[in-house]
Design an enzyme around this catalytic site. Structure first.
Site, mmCIF file in Angstrom:
data_model
loop_
_atom_site.group_PDB
_atom_site.id
_atom_site.type_symbol
_atom_site.label_atom_id
_atom_site.label_comp_id
_atom_site.label_asym_id
_atom_site.label_seq_id
_atom_site.Cartn_x
_atom_site.Cartn_y
_atom_site.Cartn_z
ATOM 1 N N HIS A 106 -64.441 -70.225 -8.354
ATOM 2 C CA HIS A 106 -64.750 -70.717 -9.698
ATOM 3 C C HIS A 106 -64.219 -72.134 -9.907
ATOM 4 O O HIS A 106 -63.879 -72.508 -11.019
ATOM 5 C CB HIS A 106 -64.192 -69.744 -10.741
ATOM 6 N N LYS A 121 -29.925 -75.408 -14.548
ATOM 7 C CA LYS A 121 -30.130 -73.988 -14.270
ATOM 8 C C LYS A 121 -30.507 -73.183 -15.495
ATOM 9 O O LYS A 121 -31.519 -72.503 -15.523
ATOM 10 C CB LYS A 121 -28.902 -73.386 -13.609
ATOM 11 N N TRP A 166 -26.196 -83.196 -18.631
ATOM 12 C CA TRP A 166 -27.664 -83.184 -18.511
ATOM 13 C C TRP A 166 -28.126 -83.884 -19.778
ATOM 14 O O TRP A 166 -28.183 -83.283 -20.845
ATOM 15 C CB TRP A 166 -28.159 -81.742 -18.440
ATOM 16 N N GLU A 179 -40.043 -76.841 -6.668
ATOM 17 C CA GLU A 179 -38.652 -77.117 -7.079
ATOM 18 C C GLU A 179 -37.825 -77.652 -5.922
ATOM 19 O O GLU A 179 -37.006 -78.547 -6.097
ATOM 20 C CB GLU A 179 -37.981 -75.827 -7.573
ATOM 21 N N ARG A 198 -25.528 -77.131 -13.619
ATOM 22 C CA ARG A 198 -25.932 -77.128 -15.034
ATOM 23 C C ARG A 198 -26.342 -78.516 -15.537
ATOM 24 O O ARG A 198 -26.850 -78.643 -16.656
ATOM 25 C CB ARG A 198 -24.793 -76.597 -15.901
ATOM 26 N N ASN A 255 -21.946 -79.276 -25.139
ATOM 27 C CA ASN A 255 -23.178 -78.763 -24.532
ATOM 28 C C ASN A 255 -24.148 -78.431 -25.660
ATOM 29 O O ASN A 255 -23.867 -77.551 -26.457
ATOM 30 C CB ASN A 255 -22.839 -77.506 -23.711
ATOM 31 N N GLY A 256 -25.257 -79.164 -25.722
ATOM 32 C CA GLY A 256 -26.247 -78.868 -26.750
ATOM 33 C C GLY A 256 -26.763 -80.138 -27.393
ATOM 34 O O GLY A 256 -26.678 -81.229 -26.816
ATOM 35 N N GLU A 310 -44.784 -67.623 -7.797
ATOM 36 C CA GLU A 310 -43.364 -67.862 -7.528
ATOM 37 C C GLU A 310 -43.166 -68.714 -6.268
ATOM 38 O O GLU A 310 -42.333 -69.615 -6.243
ATOM 39 C CB GLU A 310 -42.635 -66.511 -7.429
ATOM 40 N N LYS A 344 -41.234 -72.243 -5.966
ATOM 41 C CA LYS A 344 -40.132 -72.504 -5.028
ATOM 42 C C LYS A 344 -40.399 -73.789 -4.248
ATOM 43 O O LYS A 344 -39.510 -74.601 -4.042
ATOM 44 C CB LYS A 344 -39.961 -71.356 -4.023
ATOM 45 N N CYS A 367 -25.266 -78.827 -20.207
ATOM 46 C CA CYS A 367 -24.241 -79.345 -19.324
ATOM 47 C C CYS A 367 -23.282 -78.263 -18.874
ATOM 48 O O CYS A 367 -23.382 -77.123 -19.274
ATOM 49 C CB CYS A 367 -23.440 -80.361 -20.083
HETATM 50 N N1 GLU Z 1 -26.551 -83.973 -26.175
HETATM 51 C C1 GLU Z 1 -25.444 -84.321 -25.313
HETATM 52 C C2 GLU Z 1 -25.751 -85.561 -24.471
HETATM 53 O O1 GLU Z 1 -26.890 -85.926 -24.293
HETATM 54 C C3 GLU Z 1 -25.006 -83.161 -24.444
HETATM 55 C C4 GLU Z 1 -26.013 -82.812 -23.416
HETATM 56 C C5 GLU Z 1 -25.539 -81.707 -22.500
HETATM 57 O O2 GLU Z 1 -25.563 -80.550 -22.944
HETATM 58 O O3 GLU Z 1 -25.211 -82.032 -21.336
HETATM 59 O O4 GLU Z 1 -24.852 -86.164 -23.996
#
Ligand code: GLU
Length: 589
Positions: free
Chosen positions: A490, A584, A74, A474, A29, A100-101, A467, A471, A2
């Site tokens: 092949h 990102k 995210w 994405e 992000r 974040n995590g 690449e 592009k 995030c």
């Molecule tokens: N694990 C947290 C969630 O799902 C944080 C995710 C994030 O890094 O945005 O809310």
């Protein structure tokens, strides 16, 4: 993955608005939801607003305040709902958290908290943090409580905690990025520097195991393990605000594609001493390995061709596939870890593994102050400035230029390579005109309704094909599949029918005739052939002509693919800056 933002001492009591503006710069992000918490100026209570969806056009009705935190999410744990959006609050309404995590041990922590009658309002892993701190602030200072809780969280995390009672923010980092901005009487925190560049360029990048405490009067840096203060030495960044703005273009993606006329030649002016140093290490090396993920992994593959051009055998691995081969790393291994953000989890793991076996690690990064940079023995920053669009463009071409310079430095041809990269900059400036954009736009219009596009290239044009396919995928969500030209017969030829669009990417090198044979084979099965090459040919139905820049022709060839992806995305109504399901910097495994 995030985006995190925080401000202390907003001079006009507009902390919520400043946070909203900051988050808009971090939307790349994560864009599942966003939220802001502010301490009301009037009465010191906490006000929170959160919504699902993108923050792009959002406004906020939050009250005036001097201190706020905000988040773009995210989602990893818990669906995309308003309730799961951050910030998350404890039962008392005093402690509010953004994160974040992934808190890997959140289940057991949550069970323990439920037994203590805490009330949960979300399904996220994050919320446990607020309740854990709530328990501890009853008998401890907020700093001690946050550090104590953070130490017990498993996984890679960055957290920012706002205590509404003491108007204090405490933030900790272990694995996920955090930077603190030191302004005039104001402090900021963010996942990267772009949201506070307009206030300050003095930055402290937190290392893993570090925390910061922000109050109205002070910014302190602490070691999480010992709880002791550390010396605070902000670094002055040379990034300009304009680098993080769209500069008149409708999207960051287009701006960053066009920026390459300056970012590519700029790459040639940096890292002279570092490259000389790395070249000396390479002389003694018995293994040279490149590792990366996504777009950067195609730079890694291109680098193997650059090095074979100077008589060195090298290997490239997707970082997520490196583990089985990491055992071959030793004291005479040089491992290049390539990553735009320097925070890519898989690339970090690969680099750590190789380093643990004695390898010399070179980080090739764009963003500064990253975990990869800290871990590496030498860093080659590629210097293309903040890359905001999720889809990587200018960082990739600067990575390519950097790897080309390193390969040439190995045979004493560094100075010549510098001239080549700089000349390419001048050539790009002449070539990247409105006409080129119109030509690619016209091409995009013919391809817009296609379901599948096939792309072929040979030798160094093979990573270009990989690449360009990425592009297109994405940016436009069209299925684009790359092949080595030699692979066609092949199996792949079965897919070609009348009118199937096939892109042939090539350079004016030893592969030219073979590429043309492949184009002819595709055409014979009914394919419509689009050449992205420095030459024209009767085998192509359409040609987008690129400048001939020797092995560096990969750069203009990829630029055409970047533009094609962009215009296809526009035509198909995607958001080119923020493709669905992506973020990102991929800071989770
Ligand atoms: N694990 C947290 C969630 O799902 C944080 C995710 C994030 O890094 O945005 O809310």
């Amino acid at each position: 993955m995030c985006g995190i933002f925080a401000v202390v001492n907003d001079p006009d009591h507009h902390a919520a608005q400043t946070t909203l503006d900051g988050l808009k710069k971090l939307e790349y992000r994560g864009y599942d939801s966003w939220g802001i918490a502010v301490v009301e100026h009037k009465n010191g209570t906490l006000a929170i607003e959160k919504h699902i969806g993108k923050i792009g056009g959002a406004t906020t009705a939050l009250p005036a305040g001097d201190i706020a935190i905000g988040h773009t999410r995210w989602a990893t744990h818990g669906g995309v709902t308003d309730g799961n959006a951050h910030p998350h609050v404890d039962c008392s309404g005093r402690i509010v958290v953004i994160h974040n995590g992934i808190v890997e041990n959140y289940q057991e922590l949550k069970q323990m908290l439920l037994r203590r009658h805490h009330r949960f309002t979300s399904e996220t892993d994050t919320e446990v943090i607020a309740h854990l701190i709530e328990d501890r602030v009853k008998s401890e200072s907020v700093e001690t409580a946050v550090l104590g809780v953070f130490k017990n969280l498993a996984g890679s995390n960055a957290i920012v905690v706002l205590d509404a009672k003491t108007n204090t923010i405490v933030a900790c980092r272990n694995g996920s990025p955090l930077a603190a901005g030191v302004g005039k009487g104001q402090f900021f925190l963010a996942s990267d520097v772009t949201p506070f560049l307009k206030f300050t360029r003095d930055v402290v990048f937190l290392a893993d195991g570090e925390a910061v405490i922000l109050t109205a009067t002070k910014l302190r840096l602490l070691d999480i393990k010992t709880g002791k203060d550390k010396r605070l030495t902000p670094r002055r960044l040379d990034w300009k605000l304009e680098d993080a703005e769209k500069g008149g273009y409708p999207h960051f993606l287009l701006k960053e594609i066009m920026d390459q006329v300056t970012t590519v030649p700029k790459t040639a002016l940096i890292n002279r001493n570092e490259i000389a140093h790395v070249a000396r290490r390479l002389e003694r090396a018995d293994r040279i390995v490149f590792t990366a993920c996504g777009t950067a992994s195609y730079c890694a593959l291109a680098a193997t061709y650059f090095f074979s051009g100077v008589g060195r055998e090298t290997k490239s691995y997707g970082a997520y596939e490196y583990t089985p081969f990491s055992g071959f790393a030793g004291k005479k291994t040089v491992l290049f870890a390539i990553s735009q953000s320097g925070e890519t989890a898989d690339t970090l793991i690969a680099a750590r593994n190789a380093k643990a076996r004695g390898a010399y690690v070179v980080a090739v990064v764009n963003a500064r102050g990253s975990a990869l940079e800290r871990l590496a023995d030498t860093t080659l920053p590629v210097g293309s400035g903040p890359e905001i669009a999720v889809v990587s463009t200018k960082a990739f071409t600067s990575q390519l230029a950097t790897m080309y310079l390193v390969s040439r430095a190995c045979t004493g041809n560094y100075a010549r390579a510098v001239r080549e990269v700089q000349d390419l900059g001048k050539t790009l400036r002449r070539w990247q005109t409105k006409k080129l954009r119109h030509d690619v736009l016209d091409l995009a219009k013919t391809l817009m309704n296609q379901e599948d596009i096939y792309i072929v290239g040979k030798h160094v044009s093979y990573p270009a094909a990989l690449e360009v396919a990425l592009k297109i995928k994405e940016s436009s969500y069209i299925h684009a599949e790359p092949f080595a030209a030699g692979e066609l017969k092949h199996g792949v030829l079965t897919l070609i029918q009348k009118g199937t669009p096939c892109i042939a990417i090539g350079a004016n090198d030893e592969t030219r005739l073979e590429l043309l044979s492949s184009a002819a084979e595709l055409r014979a099965r009914g394919g419509t052939i689009i050449g992205i090459t420095p030459f024209t040919s009767a085998e192509f139905d359409v040609t987008v002509k690129t400048p001939d820049a020797g092995p560096l022709t990969i750069i203009p060839n990829v630029i055409v693919g970047q533009l094609l992806g962009y215009y296809l995305g526009i035509g198909r109504g995607t958001d080119p800056d923020k493709p669905r399901n992506l973020a990102k910097s991929v800071t989770v495994k």
